[in-house]
Design a protein around this motif. Structure first.
Motif, PDB file in Angstrom:
ATOM      1  N   ILE A  82     -38.412  44.559  87.733  1.00 24.64           N
ATOM      2  CA  ILE A  82     -37.577  44.091  86.635  1.00 24.64           C
ATOM      3  C   ILE A  82     -37.446  42.566  86.517  1.00 24.64           C
ATOM      4  N   SER A  83     -37.163  41.877  87.611  1.00 22.68           N
ATOM      5  CA  SER A  83     -36.929  40.436  87.471  1.00 22.68           C
ATOM      6  C   SER A  83     -38.213  39.710  87.069  1.00 22.68           C
ATOM      7  N   CYS A  84     -39.330  40.129  87.656  1.00 23.82           N
ATOM      8  CA  CYS A  84     -40.612  39.528  87.275  1.00 23.82           C
ATOM      9  C   CYS A  84     -40.987  39.933  85.856  1.00 23.82           C
ATOM     10  N   TRP A  85     -40.659  41.164  85.489  1.00 26.16           N
ATOM     11  CA  TRP A  85     -40.965  41.619  84.125  1.00 26.16           C
ATOM     12  C   TRP A  85     -40.204  40.760  83.106  1.00 26.16           C
ATOM     13  N   ILE A  86     -38.926  40.502  83.381  1.00 28.27           N
ATOM     14  CA  ILE A  86     -38.137  39.658  82.479  1.00 28.27           C
ATOM     15  C   ILE A  86     -38.736  38.248  82.394  1.00 28.27           C
ATOM     16  N   LEU A 121     -41.416  42.376  95.049  1.00 32.44           N
ATOM     17  CA  LEU A 121     -41.822  41.645  96.251  1.00 32.44           C
ATOM     18  C   LEU A 121     -40.651  40.917  96.905  1.00 32.44           C
ATOM     19  N   GLY A 122     -39.447  41.075  96.376  1.00 37.69           N
ATOM     20  CA  GLY A 122     -38.294  40.399  96.974  1.00 37.69           C
ATOM     21  C   GLY A 122     -38.348  38.898  96.782  1.00 37.69           C
ATOM     22  N   ALA A 123     -38.928  38.470  95.679  1.00 33.59           N
ATOM     23  CA  ALA A 123     -39.003  37.031  95.378  1.00 33.59           C
ATOM     24  C   ALA A 123     -38.388  36.781  94.005  1.00 33.59           C
ATOM     25  N   CYS A 124     -37.342  37.543  93.686  1.00 33.02           N
ATOM     26  CA  CYS A 124     -36.801  37.615  92.324  1.00 33.02           C
ATOM     27  C   CYS A 124     -36.266  36.284  91.808  1.00 33.02           C
ATOM     28  N   ASP A 125     -35.855  35.396  92.724  1.00 32.35           N
ATOM     29  CA  ASP A 125     -35.333  34.092  92.278  1.00 32.35           C
ATOM     30  C   ASP A 125     -36.467  33.131  91.943  1.00 32.35           C
ATOM     31  N   HIS A 126     -37.708  33.520  92.226  1.00 37.03           N
ATOM     32  CA  HIS A 126     -38.865  32.692  91.878  1.00 37.03           C
ATOM     33  C   HIS A 126     -39.883  33.499  91.071  1.00 37.03           C
ATOM     34  N   ALA A 127     -39.348  34.356  90.186  1.00 37.94           N
ATOM     35  CA  ALA A 127     -40.215  35.191  89.361  1.00 37.94           C
ATOM     36  C   ALA A 127     -40.881  34.351  88.275  1.00 37.94           C
ATOM     37  N   PRO A 128     -42.074  34.783  87.795  1.00 36.63           N
ATOM     38  CA  PRO A 128     -42.880  35.897  88.296  1.00 36.63           C
ATOM     39  C   PRO A 128     -43.648  35.546  89.580  1.00 36.63           C
ATOM     40  N   ASP A 133     -53.825  38.773  99.120  1.00 37.80           N
ATOM     41  CA  ASP A 133     -53.928  39.171 100.528  1.00 37.80           C
ATOM     42  C   ASP A 133     -52.549  39.030 101.179  1.00 37.80           C
ATOM     43  N   ASP A 134     -52.391  38.141 102.168  1.00 34.75           N
ATOM     44  CA  ASP A 134     -51.104  38.030 102.857  1.00 34.75           C
ATOM     45  C   ASP A 134     -50.235  36.894 102.324  1.00 34.75           C
ATOM     46  N   GLU A 135     -50.693  36.212 101.299  1.00 32.74           N
ATOM     47  CA  GLU A 135     -50.011  34.993 100.845  1.00 32.74           C
ATOM     48  C   GLU A 135     -49.191  35.268  99.580  1.00 32.74           C
ATOM     49  N   LEU A 136     -47.944  34.795  99.567  1.00 35.91           N
ATOM     50  CA  LEU A 136     -47.050  34.999  98.426  1.00 35.91           C
ATOM     51  C   LEU A 136     -47.077  33.766  97.520  1.00 35.91           C
ATOM     52  N   TYR A 137     -47.205  33.981  96.203  1.00 37.02           N
ATOM     53  CA  TYR A 137     -47.197  32.871  95.249  1.00 37.02           C
ATOM     54  C   TYR A 137     -46.064  33.067  94.245  1.00 37.02           C
TER      55      TYR A 137
ATOM     56  N   ARG B  96     -34.407  39.198 103.049  1.00 36.80           N
ATOM     57  CA  ARG B  96     -35.486  38.244 103.318  1.00 36.80           C
ATOM     58  C   ARG B  96     -34.918  36.920 103.840  1.00 36.80           C
ATOM     59  N   LEU B  97     -33.873  36.422 103.155  1.00 32.88           N
ATOM     60  CA  LEU B  97     -33.248  35.161 103.563  1.00 32.88           C
ATOM     61  C   LEU B  97     -32.727  35.246 104.998  1.00 32.88           C
ATOM     62  N   LEU B  98     -32.033  36.337 105.315  1.00 32.64           N
ATOM     63  CA  LEU B  98     -31.429  36.455 106.644  1.00 32.64           C
ATOM     64  C   LEU B  98     -32.488  36.560 107.738  1.00 32.64           C
ATOM     65  N   MET B  99     -33.576  37.267 107.450  1.00 35.33           N
ATOM     66  CA  MET B  99     -34.609  37.429 108.484  1.00 35.33           C
ATOM     67  C   MET B  99     -35.462  36.179 108.651  1.00 35.33           C
ATOM     68  N   GLU B 100     -35.786  35.546 107.532  1.00 34.88           N
ATOM     69  CA  GLU B 100     -36.596  34.323 107.629  1.00 34.88           C
ATOM     70  C   GLU B 100     -35.747  33.166 108.130  1.00 34.88           C
ATOM     71  N   GLY B 101     -34.464  33.173 107.734  1.00 36.00           N
ATOM     72  CA  GLY B 101     -33.610  32.017 107.999  1.00 36.00           C
ATOM     73  C   GLY B 101     -32.962  31.998 109.361  1.00 36.00           C
ATOM     74  N   ASN B 102     -32.619  33.170 109.900  1.00 37.99           N
ATOM     75  CA  ASN B 102     -31.961  33.192 111.210  1.00 37.99           C
ATOM     76  C   ASN B 102     -32.239  34.513 111.925  1.00 37.99           C
ATOM     77  N   PRO B 103     -33.486  34.666 112.402  1.00 41.56           N
ATOM     78  CA  PRO B 103     -33.849  35.939 113.031  1.00 41.56           C
ATOM     79  C   PRO B 103     -33.023  36.263 114.283  1.00 41.56           C
ATOM     80  N   HIS B 104     -32.626  35.228 115.039  1.00 43.95           N
ATOM     81  CA  HIS B 104     -31.854  35.513 116.261  1.00 43.95           C
ATOM     82  C   HIS B 104     -30.480  36.092 115.949  1.00 43.95           C
ATOM     83  N   GLN B 105     -29.917  35.707 114.796  1.00 42.51           N
ATOM     84  CA  GLN B 105     -28.630  36.270 114.395  1.00 42.51           C
ATOM     85  C   GLN B 105     -28.756  37.791 114.206  1.00 42.51           C
ATOM     86  N   LEU B 106     -29.879  38.207 113.604  1.00 40.06           N
ATOM     87  CA  LEU B 106     -30.118  39.645 113.415  1.00 40.06           C
ATOM     88  C   LEU B 106     -30.336  40.324 114.762  1.00 40.06           C
ATOM     89  N   LEU B 107     -31.164  39.691 115.624  1.00 41.36           N
ATOM     90  CA  LEU B 107     -31.430  40.291 116.932  1.00 41.36           C
ATOM     91  C   LEU B 107     -30.153  40.447 117.744  1.00 41.36           C
TER      92      LEU B 107
END
Lengths: 153, 425
Positions: A82-86, A121-128, A133-137, B96-107
């Motif tokens: 949804i956020s990327c779609w918007i 992808l959980g990057a909704c604040d930087h949509a789209p 591969d393993d890299e997020l843009y 995502r923020l919590l895991m990337e930002g402070n993993p030890h807090q989660l652990l």
């Protein structure tokens, strides 16, 4: 059949598993990392996991990121939630189509890229957003997409 | 100045705190206190008294969840604690923020929580896409083992715990706690029937607790500072702070740790900076894709569990999706139902077939091929896809935005059907 190297890596995962079947997603990922995709030849891997080939196939086909058909050298996953779609998923998809000549689920004739849709992808604040591969843009625009594609050519 | 325990040690754009740096700001003191000075029951009581509610979306009381785990000599072993880090609810990006930002807090939270239920093994069930989080958590776990916060006889307390990361391979349903258990066991990730509940019969048939990343990240702070401190952080009957977020056409999309119970208006206007120039607010989905649309008249609703429910939606994950006036609401609802239909695991027929049917009707309406009776069919789907008719909560969650959308955007539905086109195209 799994190669010696695949076998060695799967054995490493099996050491961590309470039951062998618990390592099956990791095993499928190991095969996919080496071959790009997971073919119908699952017998050897299934045997290592105490599973039947059909059981393992049932798991393999369940997951969107275990590829049961060949994919290109690089897989582009375009977030269509949804956020990327918007914020412009459709323009991103259309720009990729213009540049690569392929739609969703297709692979370029040179085997370089496959384009697939992906859920949030959980990057909704930087949509789209998309992954290659393993890299997020993030914050994609036509120009940005061109730059990204150039890196993988 | 309000306290922000969860994010105060997160440094945006920089690497997270190493174990030594984390210790230097008071990290792992809560763990030492819990494991050396408190019994597992004491830890459970502090968390129960704090009124911490699950931050994954359902809002179940954490202490109460733990209390169903069998304890004592006769309890089945091994027991498991699982961190649900399969964040995949569209519009949600807080874990995502919590895991990337402070993993030890989660652990630290996971180790204390594991101690509270006397778990032997803990897992982080991480979604595939979170590559940075995976690398940072791997490193943090290695550091924790090196410094005896994991492994045998943790800091000389006599308590032992192993911890592993399981990285998934996609599929939203894996976040459903019983489907998650099947996924970890290497089966197709379809949900299980409840009862038996996971606390009694979970992973490989053993007692298991599944908690969300944000829930677990709160634990060390509650143990260190006490339940009254935690209650005092909020401006509502629900305790603590909350990681709120906003996405869509606002000026500053993002995440903010704020007292539980701030209003939607404060979030949108002060923190998200209001709407982008040229766009007007039309509606808000308050807590991820599976929560009901709220209209502009609800902007003064407090973002806590009871208040959002009273307004006709759910707090969910607390990350809002903003719908503007240049976005077709039918297209938006169709997009949401495409997601749910695709992510349905297929295990039960009502969900597998019903969501696809609803999605196809919505597509037809959006494409100008809708019929006058279509809204009635959609309403019927919403009435039928309810708990009891479906195996798990996926389909009932999926129809929350649909049924509320049919009310709030009634005129837009009718206009699409009457004019046989999308007015936004």
């Amino acid at each position: 059949m799994p190669t010696d190297e695949e076998r060695r890596q799967i054995d490493e995962e099996l050491k961590k598993a309470a039951f062998k079947q618990g390592a099956c997603v990791d095993a499928l990922k190991i095969v996919q990392r080496h071959r790009g995709w997971v073919s119908d030849e699952l017998r050897g891997v299934a045997a290592m996991l105490d599973m039947t080939p059909d059981e393992l196939d049932g798991v393999a086909t369940f997951y969107s990121l275990i590829f049961r058909r060949p994919v290109g050298k690089h897989v582009i996953l375009v977030c269509d939630s949804i956020s990327c779609w918007i914020m412009g998923y459709e323009p991103v998809r259309e720009h990729l189509k213009r540049r690569l000549g392929i739609g969703l689920g297709e692979t370029t004739t040179d085997g370089q890229f496959t384009v697939l849709p992906i859920s949030c992808l959980g990057a909704c604040d930087h949509a789209p957003a998309m992954m290659v591969d393993d890299e997020l843009y993030l914050d994609l625009t036509d120009e940005r997409i061109d730059e990204i594609l150039e890196k993988y050519r | 100045m309000t306290e922000k325990p969860l994010t105060k040690n997160i440094r945006p754009g920089r690497a997270p705190l190493s174990l030594k740096e984390y210790e230097a700001v008071g990290g792992y003191l809560g763990l030492r206190r819990a494991l050396k000075e408190m019994s597992p029951k004491d830890v459970q009581k502090v968390v129960t008294d704090s009124n911490l509610r699950g931050r994954g979306g359902a809002g179940f009381q954490t202490g109460q969840k733990w209390s169903f785990v069998p304890v004592g000599e006769d309890a089945p072993r091994p027991k498991y604690l699982i961190c649900n880090a399969d964040e995949m609810e569209p519009g949600t990006f807080k874990d995502r923020l919590l895991m990337e930002g402070n993993p030890h807090q989660l652990l630290e939270g996971m180790i204390i929580s594991s101690y509270a239920i006397q778990a032997d093994v803990s897992y982080i069930f991480l979604r595939w896409a979170y590559k940075v989080a995976a690398a940072r958590l791997e490193r943090a776990i290695a550091e924790a083992y090196e410094n005896n916060y994991l492994g045998k006889n943790i800091v000389g307390s006599g308590y032992s715990l192993e911890m592993y990361i399981h990285t998934s391979a996609g599929r939203y349903i894996c976040g459903e706690e019983t489907a998650l258990l099947n996924a970890l066991e290497g089966k197709r990730a379809t949900p299980r029937s409840k009862p038996p509940f996971p606390q009694v019969c979970g992973l490989w048939g053993k007692p298991t607790v599944v908690n969300n990343v944000e829930t677990l990240s709160n634990i060390s702070h509650i143990v260190s500072n006490g339940p009254d401190w935690f209650k005092g952080l909020s401006v509502s009957p629900d305790s603590g702070t909350k990681i709120y977020g906003a996405s869509g056409r606002v000026k500053r999309p993002g995440l903010w740790e704020l007292p539980m119970g701030v209003t939607m208006r404060e979030l949108l206007e002060e923190h998200a900076g209001g709407m982008r120039d040229g766009f007007r607010l039309r509606s808000v989905i308050p807590g991820g894709a599976s929560t009901e649309f709220l209209a502009e008249e609800h902007l003064d609703v407090k973002m806590d569990y009871a208040s959002v429910q009273k307004a006709g939606s759910r707090l969910g994950t607390g990350t809002m999706i903003v719908i503007d006036d240049k976005t077709c609401p039918i297209g938006a609802i169709h997009n949401l139902e495409v997601f749910f239909a695709r992510e349905s695991c297929g295990w039960c027929t009502p969900c597998r077939e019903g969501l696809r049917w609803a999605e196809q009707i919505l597509l037809a309406i959006e494409n100008g091929e809708g019929e006058p009776e279509d809204t009635g069919i959609l309403e019927e789907q919403c009435r039928r896809l309810v708990p009891g008719n479906t195996f798990c909560a996926l389909a009932p969650g999926a129809v929350e935005p649909l049924q509320s959308g049919l009310k709030i955007f009634r005129e837009d539905f009718e206009r699409h059907i009457r004019e046989k086109r999308c007015p936004w195209k």
